[in-house]
Design a protein around this motif. Structure first.
Motif, short mmCIF file in Angstrom:
data_model
loop_
_atom_site.label_atom_id
_atom_site.label_comp_id
_atom_site.label_asym_id
_atom_site.label_seq_id
_atom_site.Cartn_x
_atom_site.Cartn_y
_atom_site.Cartn_z
N TRP A 177 -1.31 -15.35 -33.08
CA TRP A 177 0.08 -15.18 -33.51
C TRP A 177 0.31 -13.69 -33.69
CZ3 TRP A 177 1.25 -13.87 -38.88
CH2 TRP A 177 0.11 -13.79 -39.70
N ARG A 218 7.47 -12.83 -37.57
CA ARG A 218 6.33 -13.64 -37.16
C ARG A 218 6.57 -14.27 -35.79
NH1 ARG A 218 2.94 -18.08 -40.72
NH2 ARG A 218 2.43 -16.16 -41.84
N ALA A 234 2.71 -10.50 -36.05
CA ALA A 234 3.65 -10.07 -37.09
C ALA A 234 3.31 -8.66 -37.51
CB ALA A 234 3.63 -10.99 -38.30
#
Length: 332
Positions: free
Chosen positions: A196, A204, A198
């Motif tokens: 992921w 995010r 961020a």
């Protein structure tokens, strides 16, 4: 949430982009704030020493590596110099003291970079796999642009973060499945990994994360900056698409507690399984021993790696846990 809510990237919906955010198809969502507090106050943290010196002195890499040779030099954490086919490739370079948005707080390195910045050979390619602070260090990228003017290669959306500090730098963005010729005989392939992104609390998954394959005359290199194991799905796909790899650069640290980290960081046992699933002859292991991000003790990844290799009856020389300053001349 509207499409305009993404400050980094705008593009068509795909099997891993919903119009606003990127995602791992069939994967595990990153944990939220409540789980973060449960982890941080769970009492499982094992302290690290303030200093963990490498047994290797700072390396002075050759200017160029050509022919069949393939050499990897460890800088620290996920920062590595890969020299192959006459190219010098830096991965997720971090020369800063901390992997944090702040210079005065956040994870601090316990050993200096394994190559002094002034001892770097001419840098051709800088690969930034995603935008977490332990992988995208804008201060270091700015220094590299000023001195080397490389081609920065990164997944979709990350260029919007890099451009304001890099000015007129060459930045090549890639989507999963894309290919980029970086020289006459070397091609980069952008491949999925389970992670992921961020930089703050409101962005995010708005820039893509990726693994990369370097297709070279000296063989193929599979580079992963960060990944959860994801049932081995992405390793199998990489093997099916690219065949055997001469080398895989695989993360094997920052994995405890498993209930929190499983979706983003593989453990040593999973990294060994990934080596086998991807059909990699050798592994340069990284993402351990430089900055403390998770609960395990500093040498726990080493202990677990030895046990995982032994359990599979594998030669430990095939999976090398790299230390800063260490140079690995990969066998042909």
């Amino acid at each position: 949430m509207s499409k305009s809510a993404n400050p980094y990237y705008s593009g068509p919906v795909t099997d891993h982009f919903d119009g606003t955010s990127f995602f791992n198809p069939g994967g595990i969502e990153p944990r939220g704030g409540t789980d973060l507090l449960r982890w941080k106050f769970g009492g499982g943290n094992k302290p690290w020493p303030k200093a963990y010196p490498s047994p290797f002195p700072p390396a002075a890499p050759e200017r160029r590596v050509k022919g069949e040779r393939l050499v990897v030099t460890m800088v620290g954490h996920a920062s590595m110099l890969v020299q192959v086919a006459g190219l010098n490739i830096l991965t997720d370079p971090v020369w800063s003291e901390r992997t944090s948005p702040f210079s005065f707080a956040g994870p601090k390195r316990v050993n200096p970079p394994g190559i002094r910045f002034e001892d770097l050979p001419p840098v051709d390619i800088v690969l930034v796999t995603h935008n977490h602070y332990d992988h995208m260090d804008l201060a270091t990228l700015r220094r590299l642009q000023a001195k080397h003017k490389p081609n920065f290669v990164t997944p979709l959306g990350n260029d919007a973060i890099m451009r304001p500090v890099l000015g007129d730098a060459r930045i090549s963005t890639m989507d999963w499945g894309g290919a980029l010729a970086v020289s006459g005989d070397v091609t980069f392939h952008c491949e999925p990994c389970h992670h992921w992104s961020a930089r703050g609390t409101k962005d995010r998954k708005m820039a893509l994360w990726a693994a990369f394959v370097f297709e070279t005359p000296a063989g193929k290199v599979y580079h992963i900056g960060d990944t959860g194991f994801h049932g081995g799905r992405n390793y199998r796909a990489a093997q099916e698409k690219h065949g055997a790899f001469r080398l895989a650069n695989l993360p094997f640290g920052a994995y405890e507690p498993r209930w929190f980290m499983e979706g983003q960081h593989q453990n040593p046992e999973e990294a060994v399984e990934g080596m086998l699933l991807s059909n990699a002859a050798f592994v340069a292991g990284h993402h351990w021993g430089t900055v403390k991000l998770t609960d395990e003790a500093i040498e726990d990844p080493l202990i677990a790696l030895v046990a995982a290799l032994d359990a599979r009856g594998l030669d430990p020389a095939r999976f090398r846990p790299m230390r800063p300053g260490e140079q690995f001349e990969v066998p042909v």
